[in-house]
Scaffold this motif. Structure first.
Motif, PDB file in Angstrom:
ATOM      1  N   ALA A 210       0.832  -1.210   0.000  1.00 18.16           N
ATOM      2  CA  ALA A 210       0.000   0.000   0.000  1.00 18.16           C
ATOM      3  C   ALA A 210       0.867   1.262   0.000  1.00 18.16           C
ATOM      4  O   ALA A 210       0.556   2.233  -0.698  1.00 18.16           O
ATOM      5  N   ALA A 211       1.934   1.260   0.773  1.00 17.01           N
ATOM      6  CA  ALA A 211       2.831   2.427   0.817  1.00 17.01           C
ATOM      7  C   ALA A 211       3.510   2.632  -0.531  1.00 17.01           C
ATOM      8  O   ALA A 211       3.594   3.763  -1.031  1.00 17.01           O
ATOM      9  N   LEU A 212       3.979   1.553  -1.135  1.00 15.43           N
ATOM     10  CA  LEU A 212       4.641   1.662  -2.438  1.00 15.43           C
ATOM     11  C   LEU A 212       3.657   2.139  -3.506  1.00 15.43           C
ATOM     12  O   LEU A 212       4.001   2.988  -4.342  1.00 15.43           O
ATOM     13  N   GLU A 213       2.439   1.632  -3.461  1.00 15.29           N
ATOM     14  CA  GLU A 213       1.433   2.045  -4.442  1.00 15.29           C
ATOM     15  C   GLU A 213       1.056   3.509  -4.261  1.00 15.29           C
ATOM     16  O   GLU A 213       0.845   4.234  -5.244  1.00 15.29           O
ATOM     17  N   ALA A 214       0.987   3.975  -3.018  1.00 17.75           N
ATOM     18  CA  ALA A 214       0.690   5.389  -2.773  1.00 17.75           C
ATOM     19  C   ALA A 214       1.767   6.279  -3.388  1.00 17.75           C
ATOM     20  O   ALA A 214       1.460   7.299  -4.013  1.00 17.75           O
TER      21      ALA A 214
END
Length: 187
Positions: free
Chosen positions: A87-91
């Protein structure tokens, strides 16, 4: 022919030739490393960051390198505190909302710790109870401390930040404090 210098800025060095800070501060600047008259940095790299800076003696080229409207990619190796989750990488890939507005999408991947990296002085703090990871992040804008603010926004504070490339210019094996001549096109 425009002349271009590629410089590996060490940690703690200001990305300018004179220190306009408080009197008596004597912070290190580019003038301690580059003695070529008439050259100016094309963009900045904060004093807590390391890596590639491009300098030129041509104002028009300087603007083409540094101005965000030209969308020249800048790639960084970033050591972050914590373990990145999908989720952090996608954000980061989609762009995050910072106080000065949303960032443009970034290219982001988690990478193995670099094996050919120089020691930093002072060293990055190490905590046994908190893992760290390395990311490769490419952005096409250049806000003040942007990569650091982006990683902090997704809960991954930056511990170390090294710019690897600007457009077609790459750091390669250039050691901290060293510089070399390069072609205008980045080849």
């Amino acid at each position: 022919m425009n002349r271009v210098i590629l410089f590996n800025k060490p940690y703690g060095v200001l990305s300018q030739f004179t220190d306009k800070g408080t009197e008596g501060s004597a912070r290190p600047t580019l003038s301690a490393y580059i003695d070529q008259p008439g050259f100016y940095p094309a963009g900045r790299l904060d004093k807590d960051s390391e890596g590639l800076m491009v300098l030129t003696d041509n104002g028009a080229l300087q603007a083409r390198i540094a101005h965000p409207k030209y969308k020249r990619p800048k790639t960084y190796l970033v050591q972050v505190e914590g373990t990145p989750d999908p989720a952090a990488l996608e954000a980061l890939r989609k762009g995050v909302d910072l106080k000065d507005g949303p960032t443009k999408p970034a290219e982001v991947s988690q990478v193995d710790p670099p094996t050919n990296l120089w020691e930093r002085d002072p060293p990055v703090r190490f905590r046994k109870t908190v893992p760290d990871a390395w990311l490769r992040i490419t952005i096409r804008e250049g806000r003040n401390r942007q990569v650091r603010r982006m990683t902090a926004h997704v809960g991954l504070p930056t511990l170390r930040l090294i710019r690897e490339s600007i457009g077609d210019w790459h750091l390669n094996d250039l050691r901290p404090g060293a510089w070399r001549w390069a072609s205008e096109t980045g080849a």
